[in-house]
Design a protein around this motif. Structure first.
Motif, short mmCIF file in Angstrom:
data_model
loop_
_atom_site.label_atom_id
_atom_site.label_comp_id
_atom_site.label_asym_id
_atom_site.label_seq_id
_atom_site.Cartn_x
_atom_site.Cartn_y
_atom_site.Cartn_z
N GLN A 11 0.85 -1.27 0.22
CA GLN A 11 0.00 -0.02 -0.01
C GLN A 11 0.74 1.15 0.00
O GLN A 11 0.54 2.21 -0.74
CB GLN A 11 -1.00 0.07 1.13
N VAL A 12 1.91 1.36 0.77
CA VAL A 12 2.74 2.47 0.85
C VAL A 12 3.67 2.65 -0.20
O VAL A 12 4.09 3.88 -0.61
CB VAL A 12 3.69 2.32 2.03
N LEU A 13 3.76 1.74 -1.14
CA LEU A 13 4.72 1.65 -2.32
C LEU A 13 3.64 2.07 -3.52
O LEU A 13 4.35 2.57 -4.47
CB LEU A 13 5.22 0.36 -2.50
N ALA A 14 2.42 1.39 -3.39
CA ALA A 14 1.65 1.85 -4.65
C ALA A 14 1.49 3.11 -5.30
O ALA A 14 1.35 3.28 -6.53
CB ALA A 14 0.10 1.19 -4.16
N LYS B 144 -11.60 -6.71 -1.99
CA LYS B 144 -10.90 -6.49 -0.64
C LYS B 144 -9.50 -5.59 -1.10
O LYS B 144 -9.21 -4.40 -0.87
CB LYS B 144 -10.87 -7.13 0.54
N ALA B 145 -8.88 -6.46 -1.89
CA ALA B 145 -7.53 -5.90 -2.26
C ALA B 145 -7.61 -4.82 -3.18
O ALA B 145 -6.86 -3.83 -2.88
CB ALA B 145 -6.86 -7.16 -3.10
N ASP C 208 -7.21 0.94 -4.07
CA ASP C 208 -7.96 2.30 -4.43
C ASP C 208 -7.95 3.26 -3.15
O ASP C 208 -7.59 4.62 -3.43
CB ASP C 208 -9.30 2.05 -4.54
N ALA C 209 -7.92 2.82 -1.91
CA ALA C 209 -7.81 3.68 -0.87
C ALA C 209 -6.42 4.21 -0.92
O ALA C 209 -6.13 5.28 -0.12
CB ALA C 209 -8.07 3.01 0.57
N ALA C 210 -5.14 3.52 -1.35
CA ALA C 210 -3.94 3.87 -1.07
C ALA C 210 -3.43 4.70 -2.39
O ALA C 210 -2.30 5.36 -2.79
CB ALA C 210 -2.98 2.53 -1.33
#
Length: 233
Positions: free
Chosen positions: A174-177, A199-200, A205-207
């Motif tokens: 998530q932090v790299l996306a 969910k993935a 999307d949230a990231a």
């Protein structure tokens, strides 16, 4: 390691790199199709950095990342495959490399990028292994050092492909996306649950990840595993 076990491991690694060992096989052609779709996924801006992840473990994201790196290199692009799975790194096994130094050493300023990259027998492809497993993977990947890493990588490579941990397992991906130009999500036919895949996607999307599409892995057809790609809907 016993000779038989070592030989079995070498055979398994060769199967993982089917785009290299069997470049004209049906599966290799599917990887080339994925490459084409990635190339045309952004009309205005080239995809320089690509993150490959999955919903859960064992769905084929590391194999997909490695083979995508190979087909981009076969196209003539200078490619760097980065093993950013600091929980369970595998690139050094796949390519038969030493993992003493790698990404973690670069992010902690102990080594320079070009001093720890590994050449391969593909002239346009290098591999950066994970290196020593750190206690704080997510913090390293979200650090200012990662921004500097990408700047340095872009000076030497036209394509940087990251193999990251499963999205639902830890926060590393998530932090790299949102630092990468695009993300590919790998799901495994008969293994990945629909709820997990959804969910993935929601997590990406949230990231604020740019999800380019999904690779459906291990879809059997006439006793052969094929890899299908379809764009984000």
């Amino acid at each position: 390691m016993r000779p038989l076990a070592k030989k079995t491991k070498q055979i398994n690694n060769q199967r993982k790199l089917i785009t290299k060992t069997q470049p004209k096989s049906p599966i290799s052609e599917q990887y080339k199709t994925i490459r084409t779709n990635i190339n045309f996924s952004s009309v205005d801006d080239e995809i320089r950095s690509l993150m490959v992840s999955s919903a859960g473990p064992g769905e084929g994201k590391s194999t997909t990342a490695a083979n995508l790196a190979v087909v981009f290199a076969q196209e003539g692009k200078k490619v760097l495959l980065v093993d950013a799975d600091m929980r369970k790194p595998t690139a050094h096994y796949t390519f038969g490399l030493n993992n003493t130094f790698g990404l973690t050493n670069v992010l902690t300023r102990q080594k320079e990028l070009m001093d720890v990259t590994n050449t391969t027998d593909l002239s346009d492809m290098d591999v950066l292994t994970c290196g020593p497993i750190p206690p704080n993977p997510a913090e390293l990947l979200s650090s200012r050092a990662m921004v500097h890493f990408l700047e340095e990588a872009y000076k030497n490579y036209s394509k940087v492909i990251f193999d990251t941990p499963p999205i639902l397992a830890v926060s590393d991906g998530q932090v790299l996306a949102n630092q990468c130009d695009g993300t590919i999500l790998v799901i495994s036919s008969g293994t990945t649950e629909i709820e997990g895949a959804q969910k993935a996607k929601e997590t990406l999307d949230a990231a604020k990840a740019k999800l380019l599409g999904v690779v459906l892995n291990n879809r059997e057809f006439k006793d052969t595993s094929y890899y299908y790609y379809y764009g984000k809907k």
